[in-house]
Design a protein around this motif. Sequence first.
Motif: not given
Length: 330
Positions: A32-38
């Motif tokens: 989820i954190a990676e998704t938000m960063d992207v």
Amino acid sequence: MKQERVEKLFQWIDDTSTVISEDLNITYLEAIAETMDVLFNGQPFDDMGDSLQTFLTNELVKVKKEEFEKEEIRKAVQLAILKGMKGATQQQHLITPDSVAMFMGYLASKLFEGKESLKLFDPASGSGNLITSVMNQLDMSLQAYASEVDPTLIQLAVANANLQKNEIEFFHQDSLAPFLMEPVDFVLADLPVGYYPDDAQAARYKLKADEGLSYAHHLFIEQGLNYTKEGGFLMFIVPNFLFESEQSKALNAFLREHAHIVGMLQLSDSLFKDEKHGKSILILQKKGQETKAPKQALLAKLPSFKNPNGMADILTQMNQWFDEYKRTQL
């Protein structure tokens, strides 16, 4: 805020995080954190594989972060985190219920009504849901700080704040260790409940246990007061048994010396699976030369947030209490 936009963004975060989790072999919460960063970056990162970059480039065409309001982003992210936490084994992976976070935002807006600027600090910020919820409800210039020891949760919190365009300075550390931070106007937290394992760190506190391990939630209250300005306010989610435990005598004496108890609002039993896990919202004011204790503390047991008539009644009473409280403080 539109519910269909919340659902659209949640579905996008969920689908994207699932693929990232499988491709990078990381947990759904980390994904989820990676998704938000992207999403915040507007494009995949170079260190991702070609197939994942292609997938994410195609997915980013489907949403634009600018089309969502802060609260729509926060709620969508919260839904995804709640899904991830169902599969998490770590006990500290918990999230403040949305209705409680919103209610604390209302209380904060009443406490600081008329102020043009505010410094606030959440020493147990988790994924950032509570502090961003409160910030989104305060109509003033904000300078925000937050601390979290868990690496996954702070990664989520930073990404969450970035997407909502909430400026928060984060500390990745044990929140009971000292901070390089000036005192603030407002400390808020959903306190971790239980024993604190670091006896050496606990020894710095007046609320350390005489024997055995100290209560983390007691130490957090003392730490909060350490970083609150004189006359500033603190708002904590605390266990209902806070003033009834074997270490509560010391807590009572400490609070009498250093703070005014402004209010204690017991949350509805309907929020908790078991009555013994029930919680309350504790509101304190740090004592100062100009401060006065309220003539009568704000004490109430809140109805279910799903009971609109009951909530309307209690909010009317609370608004009257705040009006009277402000008159007595002049």
